[in-house]
Enzyme design. Structure first.
Site, PDB file in Angstrom:
ATOM      1  N   GLU A  84      34.230  40.751  37.730  1.00 55.11           N
ATOM      2  CA  GLU A  84      33.628  39.745  36.847  1.00 55.11           C
ATOM      3  C   GLU A  84      32.102  39.907  36.788  1.00 55.11           C
ATOM      4  O   GLU A  84      31.489  40.280  37.800  1.00 55.11           O
ATOM      5  CB  GLU A  84      33.965  38.339  37.379  1.00 55.11           C
ATOM      6  N   ASP A 105      42.363  34.247  34.100  1.00 54.66           N
ATOM      7  CA  ASP A 105      41.101  33.513  34.256  1.00 54.66           C
ATOM      8  C   ASP A 105      40.158  34.248  35.205  1.00 54.66           C
ATOM      9  O   ASP A 105      38.995  33.876  35.351  1.00 54.66           O
ATOM     10  CB  ASP A 105      41.392  32.103  34.801  1.00 54.66           C
ATOM     11  N   ARG A 113      42.297  35.409  42.236  1.00 56.20           N
ATOM     12  CA  ARG A 113      41.212  36.374  42.250  1.00 56.20           C
ATOM     13  C   ARG A 113      41.708  37.626  41.522  1.00 56.20           C
ATOM     14  O   ARG A 113      42.865  38.049  41.689  1.00 56.20           O
ATOM     15  CB  ARG A 113      40.837  36.736  43.697  1.00 56.20           C
ATOM     16  N   ARG A 122      53.735  34.944  52.524  1.00 57.36           N
ATOM     17  CA  ARG A 122      53.993  35.782  53.718  1.00 57.36           C
ATOM     18  C   ARG A 122      55.105  35.146  54.558  1.00 57.36           C
ATOM     19  O   ARG A 122      55.938  35.823  55.149  1.00 57.36           O
ATOM     20  CB  ARG A 122      52.702  35.908  54.552  1.00 57.36           C
ATOM     21  N   HIS A 144      36.720  32.717  34.061  1.00 61.29           N
ATOM     22  CA  HIS A 144      36.768  32.077  35.390  1.00 61.29           C
ATOM     23  C   HIS A 144      36.404  30.600  35.296  1.00 61.29           C
ATOM     24  O   HIS A 144      35.406  30.132  35.834  1.00 61.29           O
ATOM     25  CB  HIS A 144      35.825  32.795  36.355  1.00 61.29           C
ATOM     26  N   ILE A 177      45.052  32.782  38.221  1.00 64.01           N
ATOM     27  CA  ILE A 177      43.923  31.854  38.379  1.00 64.01           C
ATOM     28  C   ILE A 177      43.369  31.974  39.800  1.00 64.01           C
ATOM     29  O   ILE A 177      42.615  31.118  40.260  1.00 64.01           O
ATOM     30  CB  ILE A 177      44.333  30.373  38.112  1.00 64.01           C
ATOM     31  N   GLY A 208      50.278  27.620  48.089  1.00 67.67           N
ATOM     32  CA  GLY A 208      49.325  26.787  48.821  1.00 67.67           C
ATOM     33  C   GLY A 208      49.063  25.508  48.034  1.00 67.67           C
ATOM     34  O   GLY A 208      49.903  25.088  47.227  1.00 67.67           O
ATOM     35  N   ARG A 209      47.909  24.887  48.252  1.00 73.32           N
ATOM     36  CA  ARG A 209      47.588  23.615  47.562  1.00 73.32           C
ATOM     37  C   ARG A 209      47.688  23.799  46.050  1.00 73.32           C
ATOM     38  O   ARG A 209      48.333  23.040  45.345  1.00 73.32           O
ATOM     39  CB  ARG A 209      46.171  23.175  47.906  1.00 73.32           C
ATOM     40  N   ILE A 210      47.052  24.846  45.537  1.00 77.54           N
ATOM     41  CA  ILE A 210      47.018  25.031  44.074  1.00 77.54           C
ATOM     42  C   ILE A 210      48.396  25.463  43.569  1.00 77.54           C
ATOM     43  O   ILE A 210      48.894  24.942  42.568  1.00 77.54           O
ATOM     44  CB  ILE A 210      45.912  26.046  43.695  1.00 77.54           C
TER      45      ILE A 210
HETATM   46  C1  8YV Z   1      34.277  29.296  41.619  1.00 77.37           C
HETATM   47  C2  8YV Z   1      36.457  29.530  42.534  1.00 77.37           C
HETATM   48  O1  8YV Z   1      33.913  29.457  42.948  1.00 77.37           O
HETATM   49  O2  8YV Z   1      36.620  27.718  43.997  1.00 77.37           O
HETATM   50  C3  8YV Z   1      36.770  28.945  43.866  1.00 77.37           C
HETATM   51  O3  8YV Z   1      37.193  29.730  44.747  1.00 77.37           O
HETATM   52  O4  8YV Z   1      36.810  30.639  42.258  1.00 77.37           O
HETATM   53  C4  8YV Z   1      35.686  28.762  41.552  1.00 77.37           C
HETATM   54  O5  8YV Z   1      35.712  27.371  41.811  1.00 77.37           O
HETATM   55  C5  8YV Z   1      33.364  28.341  40.940  1.00 77.37           C
HETATM   56  O6  8YV Z   1      33.520  28.684  39.621  1.00 77.37           O
HETATM   57  C6  8YV Z   1      31.924  28.476  41.416  1.00 77.37           C
HETATM   58  O7  8YV Z   1      31.440  29.729  41.063  1.00 77.37           O
END
Ligand code: 8YV
Length: 316
Positions: free
Chosen positions: A264, A259, A235, A178, A282, A233, A156-158
């Protein structure tokens, strides 16, 4: 001031201070803890017309139902896996997130974690600080990034931003989605096991949520193999965390740069003593620049909503 002049909203969980400050200038803000008893919200809070939340808190169906006047949820995150979007849609509640403004910083951290993990940067730092090097200790030789086959799970974008950063050094960039993407020069591998087997580095950049739960399992980790490194990076829940800890302990994979974690801020105890694992709390989007940009985007969406204008970054 009337409701129309300072609409009541809920700040759901501890928000970035700058965002809280700006919200309080515009709205009547009711702070609600993420673990609050939603059935016991006092009447003024139940009048809230918007809710501001973020990645790890989101907004459940129960949270939405506890606010009968809720019109909109503004997320201080790109990830909305903790928001019951189907319930929001069914109840006419709009949802916005913060894509694009955080892409570069999250991609930068992914690349940083990759180098730190493959080149043992954190372990070698500890070796110098402990005096072990001065006492004659020799750091182990490391793997190398240049020339490695980089597998992006979720282009995706990232994922694309990570791939772009690694193009000059990678031996090959491949990806697993997918569906095959049409506008990319990278090799698509449809089967997840073939994808892991063809990668030296597997970078998890896919969205979270139930459909991605434990996508990276023992079979994928074993296919990545004893010289393979995983970086996450996205979830924590996208990886079967127990399976990853076991694979790292048995050296069935060479290392991990993490990360994000399944529960968490709790990190599996075994990871804390592994020198071939690099851990971050994170921090993907956690730069001064980007957190302000994320906050400004949340505010712009709220301002647009209450001005009757088009939302900037709608999810629902
Ligand atoms: C956190 C992130 O939300 O953008 C996301 O989906 O996981 C992070 O940017 C940010 O740390 C705020 O809690």
């Amino acid at each position: 001031m009337t409701d129309a002049q300072r609409p009541p909203i809920v700040a759901y969980g501890p928000l970035y201070p700058y965002l809280t400050q700006q919200l309080e200038r515009r709205f009547t803000v009711h702070a609600v803890a993420a673990d609050a008893d939603l059935a016991a919200l006092p009447p003024p809070v139940r009048e809230a017309r918007a809710l501001v939340s973020f990645g790890s808190v989101g907004a459940s169906a129960a949270a939405m139902d506890a606010l009968p006047r809720l019109e909109m949820i503004g997320l201080f995150s790109v990830g909305y896996d903790k928001v019951d979007v189907d319930h929001a849609r069914a109840n006419g509640i709009r949802v916005t997130n913060t894509p694009d403004v955080l892409t570069d910083d999250v991609a930068d951290l992914a690349v940083g974690l990759l180098y730190a993990t493959i080149r043992n940067i954190a372990a070698n730092d500890r070796m110098v600080r402990s005096g072990a090097w001065a006492r004659g200790g020799k750091p182990p030789l490391s793997g190398r990034v240049t020339g490695s086959r980089i597998g992006i799970l979720g282009l995706g974008r990232i994922g694309r931003a990570i791939a772009k950063r690694l193009e000059p050094v990678a031996g090959e960039i491949l990806y697993h989605n997918r569906r095959e993407a049409v506008d990319t020069p990278y090799r698509y591998v449809a089967d997840p096991i073939d994808f892991a087997r063809a990668s030296d580095v597997l970078i998890v950049a896919t969205s979270g949520g139930p459909e991605a739960a434990k996508l990276v399992d023992t079979a994928m980790l074993d296919a990545l193999g004893p010289e393979g490194v995983i970086v996450n990076i996205s979830r924590g829940g996208v990886i079967d965390e127990e399976a990853m800890v076991a694979a790292l302990a048995d050296k069935r994979i060479a290392g991990a740069g993490l990360d994000v974690f399944a529960h968490e801020p709790h990190v599996p105890e075994a990871l804390l003593t592994m020198d071939h694992v690099v851990l971050q709390p994170h921090q993907g989007s956690a730069t001064v620049h980007t957190r302000k940009a994320m906050a400004d985007l949340v505010l712009a969406n709220l301002d647009a909503w209450f001005a009757g204008e088009k939302l900037l970054t709608p999810v629902v």
